[in-house]
Design an enzyme around this catalytic site. Structure first.
Site, PDB file in Angstrom:
ATOM      1  N   ASN A 132      62.751  88.660 124.920  1.00 56.81           N
ATOM      2  CA  ASN A 132      61.348  88.937 125.231  1.00 56.81           C
ATOM      3  C   ASN A 132      61.095  90.424 124.989  1.00 56.81           C
ATOM      4  O   ASN A 132      61.618  91.269 125.716  1.00 56.81           O
ATOM      5  CB  ASN A 132      61.083  88.549 126.694  1.00 56.81           C
ATOM      6  N   CYS A 190      52.851  92.199 128.805  1.00 57.00           N
ATOM      7  CA  CYS A 190      53.076  91.163 127.783  1.00 57.00           C
ATOM      8  C   CYS A 190      51.783  90.754 127.085  1.00 57.00           C
ATOM      9  O   CYS A 190      51.815  90.274 125.956  1.00 57.00           O
ATOM     10  CB  CYS A 190      53.745  89.941 128.397  1.00 57.00           C
ATOM     11  N   HIS A 237      53.229  84.438 123.055  1.00 56.34           N
ATOM     12  CA  HIS A 237      54.131  85.517 123.471  1.00 56.34           C
ATOM     13  C   HIS A 237      55.506  84.906 123.726  1.00 56.34           C
ATOM     14  O   HIS A 237      55.620  83.879 124.392  1.00 56.34           O
ATOM     15  CB  HIS A 237      53.579  86.181 124.737  1.00 56.34           C
TER      16      HIS A 237
HETATM   17  C1  LIG Z   1      64.177  83.471 135.023  1.00 53.33           C
HETATM   18  C2  LIG Z   1      64.249  82.003 134.681  1.00 53.33           C
HETATM   19  C3  LIG Z   1      64.858  81.855 133.307  1.00 53.33           C
HETATM   20  C4  LIG Z   1      65.138  81.318 135.707  1.00 53.33           C
HETATM   21  O1  LIG Z   1      65.221  79.964 135.363  1.00 53.33           O
HETATM   22  P1  LIG Z   1      65.176  78.866 136.487  1.00 53.33           P
HETATM   23  O2  LIG Z   1      65.240  77.561 135.803  1.00 53.33           O
HETATM   24  O3  LIG Z   1      64.012  79.174 137.378  1.00 53.33           O
HETATM   25  O4  LIG Z   1      66.490  79.136 137.203  1.00 53.33           O
HETATM   26  P2  LIG Z   1      67.017  78.282 138.419  1.00 53.33           P
HETATM   27  O5  LIG Z   1      66.098  78.491 139.557  1.00 53.33           O
HETATM   28  O6  LIG Z   1      67.253  76.875 138.023  1.00 53.33           O
HETATM   29  O7  LIG Z   1      68.369  78.934 138.693  1.00 53.33           O
HETATM   30  C5  LIG Z   1      68.354  80.079 139.367  1.00 53.33           C
HETATM   31  C6  LIG Z   1      69.796  80.313 139.698  1.00 53.33           C
HETATM   32  O8  LIG Z   1      70.403  80.923 138.561  1.00 53.33           O
HETATM   33  C7  LIG Z   1      70.886  82.176 138.961  1.00 53.33           C
HETATM   34  N1  LIG Z   1      70.691  83.105 137.864  1.00 53.33           N
HETATM   35  C8  LIG Z   1      69.670  83.928 137.654  1.00 53.33           C
HETATM   36  N2  LIG Z   1      69.871  84.626 136.532  1.00 53.33           N
HETATM   37  C9  LIG Z   1      71.049  84.239 136.027  1.00 53.33           C
HETATM   38  C10 LIG Z   1      71.794  84.605 134.895  1.00 53.33           C
HETATM   39  N3  LIG Z   1      71.352  85.537 134.014  1.00 53.33           N
HETATM   40  N4  LIG Z   1      72.960  83.997 134.669  1.00 53.33           N
HETATM   41  C11 LIG Z   1      73.416  83.060 135.516  1.00 53.33           C
HETATM   42  N5  LIG Z   1      72.772  82.676 136.624  1.00 53.33           N
HETATM   43  C12 LIG Z   1      71.582  83.270 136.865  1.00 53.33           C
HETATM   44  C13 LIG Z   1      70.102  82.546 140.181  1.00 53.33           C
HETATM   45  O9  LIG Z   1      70.820  83.461 140.965  1.00 53.33           O
HETATM   46  C14 LIG Z   1      69.950  81.218 140.872  1.00 53.33           C
HETATM   47  O10 LIG Z   1      71.124  80.905 141.537  1.00 53.33           O
HETATM   48  P3  LIG Z   1      71.074  80.133 142.959  1.00 53.33           P
HETATM   49  O11 LIG Z   1      70.439  78.824 142.663  1.00 53.33           O
HETATM   50  O12 LIG Z   1      72.508  80.047 143.334  1.00 53.33           O
HETATM   51  O13 LIG Z   1      70.256  80.991 143.847  1.00 53.33           O
HETATM   52  C15 LIG Z   1      62.868  81.328 134.722  1.00 53.33           C
HETATM   53  O14 LIG Z   1      62.367  81.328 136.025  1.00 53.33           O
HETATM   54  C16 LIG Z   1      61.874  81.983 133.820  1.00 53.33           C
HETATM   55  O15 LIG Z   1      61.987  81.938 132.606  1.00 53.33           O
HETATM   56  N6  LIG Z   1      60.805  82.583 134.374  1.00 53.33           N
HETATM   57  C17 LIG Z   1      59.820  83.275 133.576  1.00 53.33           C
HETATM   58  C18 LIG Z   1      60.429  84.542 133.090  1.00 53.33           C
HETATM   59  C19 LIG Z   1      59.552  85.260 132.138  1.00 53.33           C
HETATM   60  O16 LIG Z   1      59.159  84.720 131.144  1.00 53.33           O
HETATM   61  N7  LIG Z   1      59.261  86.499 132.459  1.00 53.33           N
HETATM   62  C20 LIG Z   1      58.505  87.346 131.635  1.00 53.33           C
HETATM   63  C21 LIG Z   1      57.099  86.867 131.578  1.00 53.33           C
HETATM   64  S1  LIG Z   1      56.197  87.742 130.435  1.00 53.33           S
END
Ligand SMILES: CC(C)(COP(=O)(O)OP(=O)(O)OC[C@H]1O[C@@H](n2cnc3c(N)ncnc32)[C@H](O)[C@@H]1OP(=O)(O)O)[C@@H](O)C(=O)NCCC(=O)NCCS
Length: 337
Positions: free
Chosen positions: A294, A118, A264
């Site tokens: 992304n 990224c 980004h």
């Molecule tokens: C991935 C991301 C969106 C998850 O958001 P979050 O607020 O941490 O999510 P939460 O922890 O509140 O929720 C996670 C729950 O949603 C679930 N979940 C994950 N992906 C899901 C999806 N696509 N649809 C529905 N539910 C989903 C998980 O299984 C988890 O369930 P559980 O609580 O029963 O275990 C967030 O962590 C994020 O944006 N991280 C950075 C990602 C990124 O930018 N990556 C590239 C970097 S360059």
């Protein structure tokens, strides 16, 4: 300050290309246990573009490159170096730089691939900037292109990753400033912390395995990218503002001097946290992740091209770029447009 002797790297053309097929959150609902509401709330993404079979990162790159070349109004034959940034090359090796070079008919012009995920675009920009400022090259094509969609896990197991990523490419033509008016890249700032390799990675294929390819790696899904989402989130929100502050300090500027910030496009919540951390009005922040997802290294040059063509970036504006991603790596750049 007399800037007449200062050679800077100016952007003389921009372009971007995304494959025509749009995949909405509703389309993903049919493949896995997810919802439009979850995706929009957590990431701000409504839709992304995916390639059809047979299209690779180099194919998107070449389209973006042609648009940047047309925008600059230059003869492709005058490009004297190619830099490509991607984590999703057409082949394990060689990279896509040479494929772009050949498709543009650039003879024996050098072609370099940068692999910083990224942060790849800003790392690549920093490389181009050194070559231009030292007079080594006079017209560099910089392309960032990604095809993520062909290696994502579109089942419940991979839903945290697969809803976030999209395919696309962005390109720039970079040349030395002609008139010493202070325009161009002011500085670039690169950072990394390799202790976080396994927090955001595609583990396999790996040269550490002998043989490299064994069927279990497929059945175990270890060829799919994986991340520890929360750790990525927290680090991205901290590191991107840090890198912008480093750039401002280096140039004796403040956040109030910044006209346009292009982070980004990892996740819209991250972009908003970066804006909050820097105390920059959100109106100055370019956010297009809702339409593209992304696109990794390609996200900044796509957003930059849209902002320039849409009249959001004007001559003389101070433009700040920042990225964070796998490695971890992160980076920033300041440009006087
Ligand atoms: C991935 C991301 C969106 C998850 O958001 P979050 O607020 O941490 O999510 P939460 O922890 O509140 O929720 C996670 C729950 O949603 C679930 N979940 C994950 N992906 C899901 C999806 N696509 N649809 C529905 N539910 C989903 C998980 O299984 C988890 O369930 P559980 O609580 O029963 O275990 C967030 O962590 C994020 O944006 N991280 C950075 C990602 C990124 O930018 N990556 C590239 C970097 S360059």
């Amino acid at each position: 300050m007399n800037t007449s002797m200062t050679v800077r790297t100016v952007v003389t053309g921009t372009g971007h290309f995304v494959p025509p097929r749009i995949v909405t959150n509703q389309d993903l609902e049919k493949l896995m246990d997810t919802s439009d509401e979850w995706i929009r709330e957590r990431s701000g993404i409504r839709e992304r573009h995916h390639v059809d079979a047979g299209v690779g990162a180099s194919d998107l790159a070449i389209e973006a490159a042609r648009r940047a070349i047309a925008d600059a109004g230059v003869d492709p034959a005058t490009i004297d170096f190619v830099i490509a940034a991607t984590l999703s090359p057409d082949h394990y090796f060689p990279g896509i730089g040479v494929i772009i070079q050949a498709k543009l008919g650039l003879g024996t012009t050098g072609a370099l691939d940068v692999r910083n995920q990224c942060s790849g675009f800003i790392y690549a920009l920093s490389v181009a900037d050194q070559y231009i400022r030292t007079g080594t090259y006079k017209r560099i094509l910089l392309v960032a292109a990604e095809v993520q969609s062909t290696n994502l896990d579109f089942t419940d197991r991979g839903r945290d990753m697969s809803v976030l990523f999209g395919d696309g490419a962005g390109a720039l033509i970079l040349e030395p400033s002609a008139d010493g008016d202070g325009r161009g890249v002011l500085s670039t700032h690169l950072f990394a912390d390799g202790n976080f390799v396994s927090h955001l990675w595609m583990e396999k294929p790996s040269s550490r395995d002998c043989p490299t390819f064994v069927p279990e790696f497929f059945t175990e899904g270890r060829f799919f990218p994986k991340m520890e989402g929360r750790n990525v989130f927290v680090n991205a929100c901290q590191r991107m503002p840090e890198s912008i502050r480093a750039a401002l300090e280096k140039n004796g500027l403040t956040i109030d001097d910044v006209d346009v910030l292009i982070p980004h496009q990892a996740n819209d919540r991250i972009s908003l946290m970066v804006a909050k951390g820097l105390k920059i009005p959100v109106e100055k922040v370019v956010r297009n992740i809702d339409r593209f997802g992304n696109t990794t290294a390609a996200s900044i040059p796509i957003a930059l091209d849209e902002a320039v063509k849409g009249g959001r970036i004007k001559r003389g504006d101070l433009v700040a770029l920042t990225a964070f991603g796998s490695g971890y790596t992160w980076a920033s750049a300041l440009l006087r447009w």
